[in-house]
Design a protein around this motif. Structure first.
Motif, PDB file in Angstrom:
ATOM      1  N   UNK A  38       0.803  -1.226   0.000  1.00 57.22           N
ATOM      2  CA  UNK A  38       0.000   0.000   0.000  1.00 57.22           C
ATOM      3  C   UNK A  38       0.835   1.274   0.000  1.00 57.22           C
ATOM      4  N   UNK A  39       1.813   1.368  -0.875  1.00 59.51           N
ATOM      5  CA  UNK A  39       2.669   2.552  -0.833  1.00 59.51           C
ATOM      6  C   UNK A  39       2.131   3.652  -1.729  1.00 59.51           C
ATOM      7  N   UNK A  40       2.412   4.864  -1.298  1.00 64.29           N
ATOM      8  CA  UNK A  40       2.097   6.042  -2.110  1.00 64.29           C
ATOM      9  C   UNK A  40       3.399   6.771  -2.386  1.00 64.29           C
ATOM     10  N   UNK A  41       3.718   6.935  -3.648  1.00 62.07           N
ATOM     11  CA  UNK A  41       4.926   7.672  -3.994  1.00 62.07           C
ATOM     12  C   UNK A  41       4.583   8.647  -5.096  1.00 62.07           C
ATOM     13  N   UNK A  42       5.028   9.899  -4.934  1.00 61.31           N
ATOM     14  CA  UNK A  42       4.731  10.896  -5.974  1.00 61.31           C
ATOM     15  C   UNK A  42       6.023  11.528  -6.448  1.00 61.31           C
ATOM     16  N   UNK A  43       6.224  11.490  -7.739  1.00 62.71           N
ATOM     17  CA  UNK A  43       7.455  12.014  -8.326  1.00 62.71           C
ATOM     18  C   UNK A  43       7.153  13.358  -8.969  1.00 62.71           C
ATOM     19  N   UNK A  44       7.747  14.421  -8.466  1.00 61.74           N
ATOM     20  CA  UNK A  44       7.469  15.743  -9.034  1.00 61.74           C
ATOM     21  C   UNK A  44       8.121  15.921 -10.400  1.00 61.74           C
ATOM     22  N   UNK A  45       7.422  16.623 -11.281  1.00 61.17           N
ATOM     23  CA  UNK A  45       7.886  16.803 -12.650  1.00 61.17           C
ATOM     24  C   UNK A  45       9.095  17.722 -12.696  1.00 61.17           C
ATOM     25  N   UNK A  46      10.016  17.403 -13.582  1.00 56.68           N
ATOM     26  CA  UNK A  46      11.140  18.294 -13.822  1.00 56.68           C
ATOM     27  C   UNK A  46      12.243  18.236 -12.784  1.00 56.68           C
ATOM     28  N   UNK A  47      12.091  17.404 -11.776  1.00 55.04           N
ATOM     29  CA  UNK A  47      13.109  17.342 -10.729  1.00 55.04           C
ATOM     30  C   UNK A  47      13.786  15.985 -10.715  1.00 55.04           C
ATOM     31  N   UNK A  48      14.875  15.913  -9.967  1.00 56.34           N
ATOM     32  CA  UNK A  48      15.516  14.613  -9.765  1.00 56.34           C
ATOM     33  C   UNK A  48      15.058  14.075  -8.418  1.00 56.34           C
ATOM     34  N   UNK A  49      14.421  12.920  -8.463  1.00 56.36           N
ATOM     35  CA  UNK A  49      13.960  12.294  -7.226  1.00 56.36           C
ATOM     36  C   UNK A  49      14.771  11.036  -6.978  1.00 56.36           C
ATOM     37  N   UNK A  50      15.294  10.925  -5.776  1.00 56.29           N
ATOM     38  CA  UNK A  50      16.059   9.732  -5.453  1.00 56.29           C
ATOM     39  C   UNK A  50      15.199   8.765  -4.663  1.00 56.29           C
ATOM     40  N   UNK A  51      15.349   7.484  -4.958  1.00 57.29           N
ATOM     41  CA  UNK A  51      14.651   6.472  -4.174  1.00 57.29           C
ATOM     42  C   UNK A  51      15.729   5.611  -3.526  1.00 57.29           C
ATOM     43  N   UNK A  52      15.764   5.645  -2.220  1.00 61.49           N
ATOM     44  CA  UNK A  52      16.851   4.988  -1.529  1.00 61.49           C
ATOM     45  C   UNK A  52      16.313   4.011  -0.520  1.00 61.49           C
ATOM     46  N   UNK A  53      17.192   3.112  -0.104  1.00 63.54           N
ATOM     47  CA  UNK A  53      16.787   2.173   0.918  1.00 63.54           C
ATOM     48  C   UNK A  53      17.792   1.046   0.979  1.00 63.54           C
ATOM     49  N   UNK A 109      22.801  17.448 -15.569  1.00 58.90           N
ATOM     50  CA  UNK A 109      22.828  18.279 -16.773  1.00 58.90           C
ATOM     51  C   UNK A 109      21.673  17.947 -17.695  1.00 58.90           C
ATOM     52  N   UNK A 110      21.506  16.646 -17.943  1.00 54.07           N
ATOM     53  CA  UNK A 110      20.455  16.228 -18.859  1.00 54.07           C
ATOM     54  C   UNK A 110      19.087  16.594 -18.298  1.00 54.07           C
ATOM     55  N   UNK A 111      18.947  16.394 -16.992  1.00 52.93           N
ATOM     56  CA  UNK A 111      17.654  16.686 -16.401  1.00 52.93           C
ATOM     57  C   UNK A 111      17.271  18.147 -16.621  1.00 52.93           C
ATOM     58  N   UNK A 112      18.241  19.028 -16.391  1.00 52.06           N
ATOM     59  CA  UNK A 112      17.918  20.444 -16.501  1.00 52.06           C
ATOM     60  C   UNK A 112      17.851  20.895 -17.951  1.00 52.06           C
ATOM     61  N   UNK A 113      18.829  20.437 -18.755  1.00 50.93           N
ATOM     62  CA  UNK A 113      18.887  20.905 -20.142  1.00 50.93           C
ATOM     63  C   UNK A 113      17.718  20.387 -20.962  1.00 50.93           C
ATOM     64  N   UNK A 114      17.329  19.163 -20.746  1.00 57.05           N
ATOM     65  CA  UNK A 114      16.272  18.581 -21.575  1.00 57.05           C
ATOM     66  C   UNK A 114      14.907  18.645 -20.903  1.00 57.05           C
ATOM     67  N   UNK A 115      14.848  19.243 -19.722  1.00 54.48           N
ATOM     68  CA  UNK A 115      13.564  19.330 -19.053  1.00 54.48           C
ATOM     69  C   UNK A 115      12.994  17.981 -18.675  1.00 54.48           C
ATOM     70  N   UNK A 116      13.879  17.062 -18.280  1.00 58.84           N
ATOM     71  CA  UNK A 116      13.408  15.726 -17.924  1.00 58.84           C
ATOM     72  C   UNK A 116      12.951  15.682 -16.481  1.00 58.84           C
ATOM     73  N   UNK A 117      12.280  14.591 -16.158  1.00 57.58           N
ATOM     74  CA  UNK A 117      12.116  14.214 -14.761  1.00 57.58           C
ATOM     75  C   UNK A 117      12.968  12.970 -14.568  1.00 57.58           C
TER      76      UNK A 117
END
Lengths: 272, 154, 260
Positions: free
Chosen positions: A26-41, A189-197
């Protein structure tokens, strides 16, 4: 909490089991657009499984996985095919196709999804390889590349179709400091330059925290906590604290379960 | 490996396989490509065709002049009907020739030997050889031998 | 008492695992063969695999064929000599090869050489996540990677079996006619008289086709289903050779009983 309502990926109440083991409960995870989100554990907590769920290689037992509003597990074959065009994934081992050279590897997604003419494909491949710094390696075969180079070519291949979402599966594992530095820089770089998430799954704390805008810490089938890297560093939650500080003992115990120490020693003596 | 060379080698491989099939068909299994124009059909009834099979030889004077095409049971005459394919250039078989089922060697395979008759008329397509000698069955031989010895003692 | 129950239970579990694996492999086969790949020139993929499985196996097939043909002629001559039937050695060699040894030995050699190579290749692709990459890019690995290899195996192995028979008969002729002095006419004429195209050559070919299907299917499935580690791959490769060989020998008995 990040001040945004725009989430490109939204996992709602997702449960996934492998055999009898519950990987996600039952997990809820939300990844915001345009940012780098790390998933750790900790190892084995299902981080890679998460990426496979988003990429529709696995189906959850229950829950919804929304990518750009579409519920991935429910998509038909054609819709999934076009959805995958917008996702790029960098696998842990690079996963280049060993029978194709660098050019053909990077051109592969282009040939699958588009009908572009050869010279356009060539231009795009050159562009992508230039972005990762490997334009000169264009004629080489994968077994002629070093590990770090393989990963960079795989990265070029993953961004060939200019996806919106990039997923990195343990990109920092086993890299020397230079390759590490290169990769970290490229991801940002790629995330910011290409507007990736970007979603980076890793257990390498230092590197991930250095580029991530947001972090999720996952363990025991649940989200243990999430927030900005700085906030998590100072968290009160003992499990998050143990992970972030790298403490050897805590909620994840140092000792493997064993009978009482004194009894163990004494029993051995008696038997002899 | 270059695509062209690859395709050529695969093509050769497949040709080799098909050629092997052809060799097996024609040289090893004796499948003949002869059409009906090369042979004509002659029939013969036998009381006992035991041991004779289709594709057995049909010989005359020791020379193979044809082949057994089919063996069926004639319901009306209670005999074995043998259909033979005789080479078309052997067209002077007298109508009263004899067809016998003989054995090659002591335990060998059975074949049909045709002995020449004296008639002026010759066998044509669809004709029947009337004078036939059935296969010798070992048990009958022994039986006949015993019978002879017994009757001699009388 | 509990020990016995546990052992029976684990046997049952193994049995269920086996049945589950067979089910998985059946679904796998169906998905691989039904429909075509969205991407990729199916024909050129097939040609590449025909080369890898067929052409590259020619060496071992031809050499083995010649040797087996020669041994058959040698042994056959020795045995038939006692019955005064040396001239029958030709048909003996031919019938043995066409009906039994051709399809069976080819299948066993194919399982060992091509089958294990297939399993290792596919297993390695799985371990290095190439199959997953294909999926993420949107290409179904079952249709792009697996299907050409399946079809190549179905086509190449029967052809290899035919070539095996021919070189075997020729090897037998070399020994019988050139070395042992059997009259060349008898060798070939007796053979032609007793070998029937329909009953012997075609039945042998049917066997070869069935074996080809089973061996290739097992090889490809073991690679696809293996654990993505180096031990997993080596275990899968061993399993391919063992299962494929057993399957071929078992099916040979069934088919022989049905056909001859």
């Amino acid at each position: 909490m990040l001040e945004t309502d725009d989430f490109i990926v939204d996992l709602q109440q997702v449960t996934f089991r492998r055999g009898e083991r519950v990987i996600f409960n039952n997990v809820d995870i939300r990844i915001p657009r345009g940012k780098i989100t790390g998933i750790m554990g900790p190892s084995g907590c299902g981080k890679t499984t998460l990426l496979r769920l988003i990429g529709a290689q696995l189906r959850p037992e229950s829950g919804r996985i929304l990518v750009n509003g579409q519920n991935i597990p429910e998509l038909g074959r054609e819709e999934l095919f076009s959805a995958r065009q917008h996702m790029g994934m960098l696998f842990q081992s690079g996963a280049l196709f060993t029978d194709l050279n660098v050019f053909e590897n990077v051109a592969f997604p282009l040939r699958v999804h588009t009908k572009l003419p050869e010279d356009m494909i060539r231009d795009i491949v050159l562009l992508k390889l230039q972005a990762v710094g490997l334009r000169g390696a264009i004629e080489l075969m994968p077994d002629e590349l070093s590990g770090g180079m393989k990963r960079r070519v795989a990265l070029a291949r993953a961004i060939a179709l200019d996806p919106e979402l990039m997923m990195y599966d343990e990109p920092f594992v086993g890299q020397d400091p230079i390759s590490m530095g290169v990769l970290v820089r490229l991801i940002r770089l790629l995330n910011d330059a290409l507007g990736l998430t970007s979603i980076v799954v890793s257990h390498d704390l230092a590197e991930t925290a250095s580029i991530a805008d947001y972090l999720y810490v996952v363990g025991d089938g649940q989200v243990l906590g999430h927030g900005r890297p700085d906030d998590l560093m100072n968290s009160d939650n003992p499990r998050i604290r143990q992970f972030m500080q790298g403490e050897p003992d805590g909620p994840v115990p140092f000792h493997f379960p064993a009978p009482d120490y004194v009894d163990d020693l004494l029993q051995k003596e008696r038997r002899r | 490996m270059r695509t062209r060379t690859l395709e050529l080698t695969v093509g050769l491989f497949i040709l080799a396989g098909l050629l092997a099939l052809l060799i097996l068909a024609l040289r090893v299994s004796g499948l003949t490509l002869s059409t009906n124009g090369d042979t004509y059909t002659v029939y013969a009834h036998f009381d006992n065709v035991s041991g004779l099979t289709s594709r057995s030889k049909v010989t005359m004077a020791g020379v193979t002049i044809g082949q057994v095409k089919r063996i069926t049971f004639d319901k009306n005459r209670y005999t074995g009907l043998v259909e033979m394919a005789i080479n078309s250039d052997v067209d002077t078989l007298p109508a009263d020739s004899t067809a016998s089922i003989v054995t090659a060697g002591l335990l060998g395979e059975k074949y049909i030997g045709i002995s020449v008759g004296g008639d002026d008329l010759v066998l044509g397509d669809g004709d029947e050889i009337v004078d036939t000698q059935s296969a010798l069955v070992l048990e009958e031989l022994i039986g006949r031998f015993l019978l002879n010895t017994v009757s001699k003692d009388d | 008492m509990n020990g016995v129950v546990d052992r029976v239970a684990s046997l049952g579990r193994i049995g269920l695992d086996v049945i589950a694996a067979i089910g998985r492999s059946g679904i796998f086969l169906f998905q691989a063969l039904a429909g075509r790949s969205r991407y990729g020139n199916g024909f050129s993929l097939l040609v590449k695999q025909l080369y890898a499985l067929g052409v590259l196996s020619l060496a071992i097939i031809i050499v083995s064929g010649i040797f087996i043909g020669m041994v058959l002629a040698l042994q056959g001559y020795n045995i038939l000599k006692d019955y005064g039937s040396e001239q029958a050695v030709g048909q003996m060699v031919a019938l043995t090869l066409l009906r039994e040894l051709g399809p069976v030995v080819t299948a066993l050699l194919f399982a060992g050489r091509a089958g294990s190579a297939l399993t290792a290749e596919i297993g390695l692709m799985k371990a290095t996540e190439q199959l997953s990459s294909l999926e993420m890019i949107g290409v179904d690995p079952l249709k792009y990677i697996i299907a050409p290899r399946l079809w190549a195996g179905f086509i190449a192995m029967p052809l290899l079996a035919l070539i095996f028979c021919v070189v075997g008969i020729w090897g037998g002729a070399m020994v019988a006619v050139d070395w042992l002095g059997v009259y060349s006419g008898s060798y070939w004429a007796n053979m032609q008289n007793s070998v029937q195209f329909g009953a012997d050559v075609l039945n042998g070919l049917i066997k070869a086709v069935v074996f080809a299907a089973v061996v290739t299917w097992i090889a490809v499935f073991q690679g696809y289903d293996c654990e993505p580690t180096s031990e997993g791959i080596s275990r899968a490769t061993t399993r391919t050779v063992v299962y494929a060989s057993l399957a071929v020998l078992g099916l040979d008995f069934i088919l022989t009983a049905l056909m001859f």
